[in-house]
Scaffold this motif. Sequence first.
Motif, PDB file in Angstrom:
ATOM      1  N   GLY A  85      -5.447   8.980  -6.693  1.00 63.13           N
ATOM      2  CA  GLY A  85      -4.976   7.826  -5.928  1.00 63.13           C
ATOM      3  C   GLY A  85      -3.473   7.799  -5.987  1.00 63.13           C
ATOM      4  O   GLY A  85      -2.807   8.755  -5.598  1.00 63.13           O
ATOM      5  N   ASP A  86      -2.926   6.730  -6.527  1.00 62.94           N
ATOM      6  CA  ASP A  86      -1.478   6.660  -6.688  1.00 62.94           C
ATOM      7  C   ASP A  86      -0.988   7.627  -7.767  1.00 62.94           C
ATOM      8  O   ASP A  86       0.183   8.015  -7.774  1.00 62.94           O
ATOM      9  N   ASN A  87      -1.877   7.990  -8.676  1.00 65.12           N
ATOM     10  CA  ASN A  87      -1.516   8.921  -9.753  1.00 65.12           C
ATOM     11  C   ASN A  87      -2.497  10.087  -9.795  1.00 65.12           C
ATOM     12  O   ASN A  87      -3.715   9.887  -9.720  1.00 65.12           O
ATOM     13  N   LEU A  88      -1.940  11.298  -9.910  1.00 60.43           N
ATOM     14  CA  LEU A  88      -2.772  12.476 -10.134  1.00 60.43           C
ATOM     15  C   LEU A  88      -2.834  12.815 -11.621  1.00 60.43           C
ATOM     16  O   LEU A  88      -3.690  13.589 -12.046  1.00 60.43           O
ATOM     17  N   ARG A  89      -1.913  12.240 -12.378  1.00 61.54           N
ATOM     18  CA  ARG A  89      -1.864  12.428 -13.825  1.00 61.54           C
ATOM     19  C   ARG A  89      -2.059  11.081 -14.517  1.00 61.54           C
ATOM     20  O   ARG A  89      -1.621  10.060 -13.996  1.00 61.54           O
ATOM     21  N   PRO A  90      -2.680  11.073 -15.690  1.00 64.03           N
ATOM     22  CA  PRO A  90      -2.745   9.820 -16.443  1.00 64.03           C
ATOM     23  C   PRO A  90      -1.350   9.434 -16.926  1.00 64.03           C
ATOM     24  O   PRO A  90      -0.603  10.288 -17.423  1.00 64.03           O
ATOM     25  N   THR A  91      -0.978   8.191 -16.758  1.00 64.29           N
ATOM     26  CA  THR A  91       0.333   7.722 -17.206  1.00 64.29           C
ATOM     27  C   THR A  91       0.297   7.405 -18.703  1.00 64.29           C
ATOM     28  O   THR A  91      -0.772   7.328 -19.326  1.00 64.29           O
ATOM     29  N   LYS A  92       1.487   7.192 -19.260  1.00 61.86           N
ATOM     30  CA  LYS A  92       1.582   6.828 -20.670  1.00 61.86           C
ATOM     31  C   LYS A  92       0.795   5.551 -20.941  1.00 61.86           C
ATOM     32  O   LYS A  92       0.098   5.432 -21.963  1.00 61.86           O
ATOM     33  N   GLU A  93       0.875   4.587 -20.011  1.00 64.06           N
ATOM     34  CA  GLU A  93       0.157   3.312 -20.165  1.00 64.06           C
ATOM     35  C   GLU A  93      -1.356   3.528 -20.155  1.00 64.06           C
ATOM     36  O   GLU A  93      -2.085   2.898 -20.933  1.00 64.06           O
ATOM     37  N   MET A  94      -1.829   4.412 -19.290  1.00 65.54           N
ATOM     38  CA  MET A  94      -3.263   4.693 -19.236  1.00 65.54           C
ATOM     39  C   MET A  94      -3.762   5.297 -20.548  1.00 65.54           C
ATOM     40  O   MET A  94      -4.894   5.045 -20.978  1.00 65.54           O
ATOM     41  N   LEU A  95      -2.909   6.086 -21.180  1.00 67.01           N
ATOM     42  CA  LEU A  95      -3.322   6.814 -22.379  1.00 67.01           C
ATOM     43  C   LEU A  95      -3.139   6.022 -23.672  1.00 67.01           C
ATOM     44  O   LEU A  95      -3.586   6.461 -24.732  1.00 67.01           O
ATOM     45  N   GLU A  96      -2.491   4.882 -23.588  1.00 68.10           N
ATOM     46  CA  GLU A  96      -2.242   4.076 -24.788  1.00 68.10           C
ATOM     47  C   GLU A  96      -3.553   3.700 -25.481  1.00 68.10           C
ATOM     48  O   GLU A  96      -4.510   3.260 -24.844  1.00 68.10           O
ATOM     49  N   GLY A  97      -3.571   3.886 -26.791  1.00 69.25           N
ATOM     50  CA  GLY A  97      -4.741   3.512 -27.586  1.00 69.25           C
ATOM     51  C   GLY A  97      -5.828   4.566 -27.642  1.00 69.25           C
ATOM     52  O   GLY A  97      -6.826   4.389 -28.347  1.00 69.25           O
ATOM     53  N   ILE A  98      -5.663   5.674 -26.919  1.00 70.58           N
ATOM     54  CA  ILE A  98      -6.680   6.727 -26.917  1.00 70.58           C
ATOM     55  C   ILE A  98      -6.369   7.744 -28.008  1.00 70.58           C
ATOM     56  O   ILE A  98      -5.238   8.224 -28.128  1.00 70.58           O
ATOM     57  N   ASP A  99      -7.368   8.091 -28.802  1.00 67.45           N
ATOM     58  CA  ASP A  99      -7.219   9.126 -29.832  1.00 67.45           C
ATOM     59  C   ASP A  99      -7.643  10.499 -29.322  1.00 67.45           C
ATOM     60  O   ASP A  99      -7.080  11.519 -29.733  1.00 67.45           O
ATOM     61  N   VAL A 100      -8.654  10.501 -28.484  1.00 63.64           N
ATOM     62  CA  VAL A 100      -9.178  11.768 -27.958  1.00 63.64           C
ATOM     63  C   VAL A 100      -9.631  11.567 -26.514  1.00 63.64           C
ATOM     64  O   VAL A 100     -10.211  10.528 -26.186  1.00 63.64           O
TER      65      VAL A 100
END
Length: 384
Positions: A85-100
């Motif tokens: 959509g607007d992003n083809l890559r996960p942003t830093k905000e999307m990845l926050e809190g994820i360990d794996v």
Amino acid sequence: METGLDVFLDRSISKFKDANIGLVTNSTGINRELRMNIDLFLEKGLKVTKLFGPEHGVFGAAPDGAKVTDFIDPRYKIPVYSLYGDNLRPTKEMLEGIDVMIYDIQDVGLRFYTYIYTMAYCMEECAKYGIKFVVLDRPNPLCAEIVEGPTIKKDFESFVGGYGLALRYGLTIGELALYLNNEYNMGVNLTVIPMRNYKRSFFYDETELLWNTPSPNLPSLEHTILYIGMCLFEGVNVSVGRGTVHPFRYIGAPWIDSKKLYEELKKFNHQGVTFRERIFVPAAFKLQNQVCNGLEFFVTDKKKIKPLDLAIDVIATLRKIHSESFQWNDYFHDQSPRYYFDLLIGSDYYRKAIEEGATSKDFESIWQEESEEFLKISKKYWLY
């Protein structure tokens, strides 16, 4: 045979009990009993905190090329992020809190299939933020012994071609992840969960798994085999059967003389395939609601057919017998007009050669050399 998902649930799940998991998946993320990975993860006590979807979305329902938006899943009450959509890559905000981050999507083994770039981009972003990346391996439905076609050239990289891949790259999705991580120095902490009792010689119908429809326009293995070559028609002004019951089995356009095309194509004597004249009307996509004259293809031997050669010869024939109507489609990539055919096949050499009268036989030695070179590199990452 057990997929990486089956093996993960049986043998590896305890390592991830305390991790916050981001799951990259779609409707193909099922086990042998056709149950979805997220349901199985939650039942086992895993903490799936975010979902990520590739092209067509996490439910695999969005049309080809359609942008997909983010939302909160009403059933699981967790955020679902679109990576088409607007992003083809996960942003830093999307990845926050994820360990794996766990990737579990059925691939088709072809360079222009966008899911593999979603995986590559996720690997690159996880490497930046120290997030572990796990790939649950699945079969290459086109068999992982065959490497075929040209490799992508650097000046023609896009979201339908990149990372030096051969068009038909002969790797499982887990093996591809290993190739990407090592050959492109991604530096992600990568774990691949291999399948059990898988042989790389298997086509999908030899795995004893039910057909796992990878995207809306690949309803069967036969359609997927034809897709190897027929996807190139996305780069010309011809319908490839999207919007019909047989995408990639039909090709046609209002201006085509199907009888003449049939007669000319017969002269090539292609093996493993038969075809007939066909009239069809696409209900959507290119040439929507227009009567298209063309051909319908049938795979008679999946091990002998060469769909890439077949597609090139159909395109070359159309350009020869309908030079006044045949056109290459433009594609705007990075704000510059390009030919979409060039991005799909990986170079502008082939388009220019076809314009000079070349057919598939003129490309065979190039393809063999490039595919053998890719095989030498990729073979280091074989797991089976």
